[in-house]
Design a protein around this motif. Structure first.
Motif, short mmCIF file in Angstrom:
data_model
loop_
_atom_site.label_atom_id
_atom_site.label_comp_id
_atom_site.label_asym_id
_atom_site.label_seq_id
_atom_site.Cartn_x
_atom_site.Cartn_y
_atom_site.Cartn_z
N PHE A 1 0.82 -1.41 0.12
CA PHE A 1 -0.09 0.18 -0.04
C PHE A 1 0.79 1.44 0.06
O PHE A 1 0.41 2.09 -0.69
N VAL A 2 1.90 1.23 0.76
CA VAL A 2 2.79 2.19 0.78
C VAL A 2 3.42 2.71 -0.56
O VAL A 2 3.64 3.79 -0.98
N THR A 3 3.69 1.62 -1.22
CA THR A 3 4.31 1.55 -2.45
C THR A 3 3.66 2.28 -3.52
O THR A 3 3.87 3.07 -4.34
N ILE A 4 2.27 1.85 -3.24
CA ILE A 4 1.15 2.59 -4.35
C ILE A 4 1.09 4.08 -3.94
O ILE A 4 0.87 4.62 -5.05
N LEU A 5 1.10 4.25 -2.94
CA LEU A 5 1.05 5.64 -2.85
C LEU A 5 2.10 6.53 -3.07
O LEU A 5 1.78 7.58 -3.55
N VAL A 6 3.36 5.83 -2.68
CA VAL A 6 4.42 6.67 -3.17
C VAL A 6 4.63 6.75 -4.55
O VAL A 6 5.03 7.70 -4.98
N SER A 7 4.41 5.73 -5.30
CA SER A 7 4.56 5.60 -6.62
C SER A 7 3.68 6.49 -7.27
O SER A 7 3.84 7.32 -8.33
N TYR A 8 2.32 6.79 -6.79
CA TYR A 8 1.21 7.77 -7.25
C TYR A 8 1.63 9.16 -7.04
O TYR A 8 1.66 10.04 -8.09
N VAL A 9 2.13 9.39 -5.86
CA VAL A 9 2.92 10.77 -5.64
C VAL A 9 3.89 11.14 -6.55
O VAL A 9 3.82 12.22 -7.13
N LEU A 10 4.76 10.22 -6.74
CA LEU A 10 5.89 10.50 -7.64
C LEU A 10 5.52 10.63 -9.06
O LEU A 10 5.99 11.46 -9.65
N LEU A 11 4.64 10.11 -9.58
CA LEU A 11 4.09 9.94 -10.77
C LEU A 11 3.33 11.48 -11.07
O LEU A 11 3.60 11.93 -11.97
N GLN A 12 2.71 11.99 -10.15
CA GLN A 12 1.95 13.24 -10.18
C GLN A 12 3.09 14.16 -10.36
O GLN A 12 2.89 15.30 -10.89
N ARG A 13 4.43 14.12 -9.33
CA ARG A 13 5.27 14.98 -9.47
C ARG A 13 5.78 15.09 -10.93
O ARG A 13 6.22 16.25 -11.29
N LEU A 14 6.04 13.78 -11.36
CA LEU A 14 6.57 13.97 -12.73
C LEU A 14 5.76 14.62 -13.81
O LEU A 14 6.30 15.14 -14.79
N HIS A 15 4.60 14.18 -13.52
CA HIS A 15 3.59 14.60 -14.95
C HIS A 15 3.14 16.13 -14.41
O HIS A 15 2.49 16.76 -15.46
N GLN A 16 3.44 16.68 -13.30
CA GLN A 16 2.84 17.91 -13.01
C GLN A 16 3.62 19.00 -13.70
O GLN A 16 4.82 19.14 -13.90
N ASN A 17 2.55 20.21 -14.04
CA ASN A 17 3.15 21.29 -14.46
C ASN A 17 3.11 22.28 -13.58
O ASN A 17 2.11 22.61 -13.21
N LEU A 18 4.53 22.61 -13.16
CA LEU A 18 4.38 23.57 -12.03
C LEU A 18 4.39 25.01 -12.38
O LEU A 18 5.18 25.84 -11.87
N GLU A 19 3.74 25.38 -13.25
CA GLU A 19 3.38 26.88 -13.72
C GLU A 19 3.02 27.78 -12.55
O GLU A 19 3.53 28.80 -12.60
N SER A 20 2.22 27.21 -11.80
CA SER A 20 1.47 27.99 -10.75
C SER A 20 1.90 27.58 -9.36
O SER A 20 1.40 28.00 -8.34
N GLU A 21 2.88 26.89 -9.28
CA GLU A 21 3.43 26.20 -7.86
C GLU A 21 3.69 27.36 -7.07
O GLU A 21 3.48 27.33 -6.01
N TYR A 22 4.37 28.38 -7.61
CA TYR A 22 4.82 29.76 -6.94
C TYR A 22 4.14 30.92 -7.08
O TYR A 22 4.82 31.92 -6.64
N ARG A 23 3.13 31.07 -7.71
CA ARG A 23 2.52 32.30 -8.09
C ARG A 23 2.24 32.92 -6.78
O ARG A 23 1.72 32.51 -5.81
N ALA A 24 2.01 34.35 -6.71
CA ALA A 24 1.45 35.32 -6.23
C ALA A 24 1.78 35.04 -4.46
O ALA A 24 0.87 35.17 -3.68
N GLY A 25 3.17 34.83 -4.41
CA GLY A 25 3.56 34.23 -3.06
C GLY A 25 3.17 35.12 -1.79
O GLY A 25 4.08 36.17 -1.69
N PHE A 26 2.28 35.05 -1.21
CA PHE A 26 1.81 35.74 0.03
C PHE A 26 1.82 34.52 0.95
O PHE A 26 0.98 33.70 1.03
N ASP A 27 2.66 34.84 2.15
CA ASP A 27 2.91 33.79 3.22
C ASP A 27 1.32 33.66 3.81
O ASP A 27 0.74 34.82 4.24
N LYS A 28 1.02 32.52 4.03
CA LYS A 28 -0.20 32.13 4.95
C LYS A 28 0.15 31.84 6.16
O LYS A 28 1.14 31.81 6.58
N SER A 29 -0.90 31.98 7.06
CA SER A 29 -0.72 31.68 8.46
C SER A 29 -0.24 30.12 8.62
O SER A 29 -1.04 29.32 8.26
#
Length: 690
Positions: free
Chosen positions: A314-342
């Motif tokens: 189960f941990v392998t499935i979860l970690v593999s999915y998270v890593l695939l999402q990271r590989l496939h992710q487009n980080l266009e807006s990952e750091y946009r409008a950087g206002f620190d939240k609480s």
């Protein structure tokens, strides 16, 4: 003419008339069928339209209902925000699109839950159901948002082409944008009209600032900035090429490169998320098949090792999915409008004794380690204090260590329960036991458990005591050999129970897990720093595009260039704003501080050119080689994209099939091999006794 000839003529004429009437009747029948078909098609189209309208109204009413439920309203608002960020629908359409996405996600989760209910029983069901629900939710959401992002990019290319055409006709930026927006597709036309309204408003700069905050990508943001530049300073001709048209061409090449990158990456990683998720649904069926076919496998699946193996899968499935999402992710807006939240770390550190504890792990200011960590936080865009970062590390280590410790305790209780309640597998290695054998072994297990419960309260726990208890329970029906064998079996279970306690090496493993968990935030910071390098290249290239327009303007200054860079910057926004505030007190000092605040070499080189343009060299001459540098950077990025896609594809294939390999080998093949060796040993011992 004879009567016979007359009759033949009449017969021939009748046949001919009959054929003509038959053809005419067939033709009329076809016309009627076509008319009926048209009416049926029109009725079907009308029925589908009515059903679609009723569906839209149902989703609108469902939106109102869910908006009143506390937990559901938060989720719906989050979905609404993510959709509106990419496409500013009107209120009715936005509610419809939000609920359509929510309904799809809910349907996928319910279907997966139904499959898991059918295939799973017990507490494992809840783990698998939660895992499948989380994965399917993110998968459908990312699929919808990525499709909308790609659609906007393709429509942007067509929009810029139409703007170029209209601008070449009459040379008016705002009119070209308006005319192109009128004929553009619906999604991109809304953004184009937003740019037009901002350009023709009474305060274009303020209107553009609002547009920058809601812009779905950096390309439209850069286009809006270039359009305002040309409107404010005018267009200049250079080598028979308009500055405005050159800016559009540069943005078009950027968008086409991004489309090609996404299409190729989607093609290479297509379906890997589903492949990584499939083992969730087949864990229990494989276990059922193995238990029914090989009774000896039941002992493995119910043992501590079997539970650990299932947890690893189960941990392998979860970690593999998270890593695939990271590989496939487009980080266009990952750091946009950087206002620190609480953040929770700041609130926790307000407690004095917790702050003192965390301070023990924070490196001393002025040391090399302190400088490395502060630099890492800055470069990875982790906008928190160093004390908060170390609190996050301590919390991650504590949570993971506590989780490992709780798993160890759970395995102790599970092992005790199996010793007391599990039924032996019997003598069969293949197939399944018959009903009489099952009842006999179940009775034996119940009797053993009763004896163990009695000897727990007794002062004597030797073999003779167990034999006496067994003899009383059986009424003296058993022989001495049977009582001796039963006593050995019970004492063996008793000794196994006594050894089921939390051992020192399990605590040591929990400590090691806690130490490793404390490094997760640090590794994530290193990963974010690596990812941000590509995003910084994007933004520096965007700065160069704007400067290539500004350097042709008359009376342009370095301060104005910084202001324009600040208008659509998000990676370098904070240091640029600081430089603008300090510019009046000294341009060289402000730019020097800006250079020191940023570690990225390409941006530092850009700041060096701005420092030269303050007093020494005119701006136009400082950036005279900008076009060649931009062409080189573009080609360099294209090659980097190709290498990055190849690496991602290789890692994606490896990660995507890892859960399947873990399920097949760890959960089936290796246990079967171990069972085979045990059988061989038993057969060998039996042969020796012959």
């Amino acid at each position: 003419m004879s009567v016979k000839q007359i009759l033949l003529l009449v017969l021939s004429g009748s046949l001919l008339l009959f054929l003509c009437l038959a053809v005419l009747a067939r033709h009329m029948q076809r016309r009627n069928d076509v008319a009926v078909g048209v009416r049926d098609t029109a009725s079907l189209t009308q029925l589908l339209a009515e059903m679609k309208q009723q569906y839209r109204q149902l989703l609108q009413r469902l939106y109102v209902i869910l908006a009143r439920i506390p937990v559901c309203s938060t989720y719906v608002r989050r979905m609404r925000k993510r959709i509106s960020f990419l496409h500013p629908f009107d209120e009715i359409s936005l509610r419809y699109e939000t609920m359509k996405l929510v309904v799809r996600v809910a349907a996928a989760v319910l279907i997966s839950a139904a499959l898991l209910i059918w295939s799973s029983k017990g507490p494992v069901f809840f783990v698998t159901a939660m895992l499948a629900a989380a994965v399917l939710h993110d998968l459908i959401l990312d699929l919808f948002l990525n499709r909308l992002e790609r659609k906007l990019l393709r429509q942007s290319v067509e929009l810029f082409s139409n703007i170029r055409h209209h601008y070449q006709q009459h040379g008016m930026v705002e009119e070209a944008i308006y005319e192109a927006a009128e004929t553009a597709d619906h999604e991109i036309s809304i953004h184009a009209h937003g740019i037009y309204q901002a350009l023709v408003s009474q305060d274009p700069e303020e209107a553009l600032e609002r547009f920058y905050e809601t812009s779905p990508n950096r390309y439209l943001k850069a286009f809006a900035g270039i359009s305002h530049l040309v409107l404010e300073f005018g267009d200049h001709e250079k080598r028979s090429s308009s500055i405005f048209l050159k800016g559009i061409s540069s943005l078009t090449k950027e968008i086409q490169l991004e489309i090609l990158r996404r299409d190729k990456l989607d093609y290479l990683l297509k379906g890997l998320n589903i492949i990584a998720l499939i083992p969730v649904f087949f864990t229990t069926p494989i276990e059922w098949w193995a238990r029914s076919s090989f009774p000896a496998m039941d002992a493995f699946y119910m043992s501590k090792l079997g539970v650990i193996t299932k947890l690893v899968v189960f941990v392998t499935i979860l970690v593999s999915y998270v890593l695939l999402q990271r590989l496939h992710q487009n980080l266009e807006s990952e750091y946009r409008a950087g206002f620190d939240k609480s953040i929770w770390e700041a609130r926790v550190l307000q407690t004095k004794w917790l702050y003192n504890v965390v301070s023990l792990f924070v490196p001393e200011p002025g040391t090399a380690k302190y400088e490395r960590r502060t630099t890492l936080l800055k470069e990875s865009n982790t906008r928190i204090r160093l004390e908060s970062f170390y609190l996050r590390r301590l919390a991650a280590g504590f949570v993971l260590g506590l989780f490992v410790l709780l798993v160890s305790v759970f395995l102790q209780f599970h092992a005790k329960h199996q010793i007391l309640y599990s039924v032996p597998v019997g003598s069969a290695y293949f197939g399944s036991m018959n009903q009489n054998e099952k009842l006999s072994l179940q009775k034996q297990t119940d009797e053993d458990r009763q004896v163990i419960q009695k000897i727990q309260t007794s002062s004597r726990r030797d073999q003779q005591q167990v034999i006496e208890i067994m003899d009383q329970m059986t009424g003296g029906r058993w022989s001495e050999e049977q009582l001796t064998a039963a006593a050995e079996r019970v004492l063996n279970k008793w000794h196994l129970l006594q050894h089921e306690f939390l051992k020192w090496w399990e605590v040591f493993i929990a400590v090691i897990g806690g130490i490793l968990g404390s490094y997760f935030p640090l590794w994530l910071a290193y990963f974010n720093r690596k990812v941000r390098r590509m995003e910084m290249k994007h933004e520096v290239y965007q700065f160069q595009t704007v400067i290539s327009v500004l350097r042709e303007m008359d009376r342009i200054s370095v301060e104005e260039i910084l202001e324009w860079m600040n208008r659509f910057a998000f990676m370098f926004k904070a240091p640029i704003q600081k430089a603008i505030l300090h510019f009046e007190h000294g341009a060289d000092l402000a730019l020097q501080e800006l250079k020191e605040d940023i570690w990225f070499p390409e941006f530092r080189r850009l700041v060096d050119q701005l420092m030269m343009a303050v007093d020494l060299v005119p701006i136009k001459e400082v950036f005279d080689d900008l076009e060649g540098e931009m062409a080189y950077v573009f080609e360099q990025r294209r090659q980097e994209y190709e290498k990055m896609i190849d690496v991602k594809a290789a890692w994606g294939r490896f990660i995507g099939f890892t859960p399947m390999y873990a399920l097949v080998f760890l959960y089936l093949v290796i246990p079967l091999i171990g069972m085979s060796f045990d059988q061989m040993n038993d057969y060998y011992e039996q042969i020796q006794k012959i």
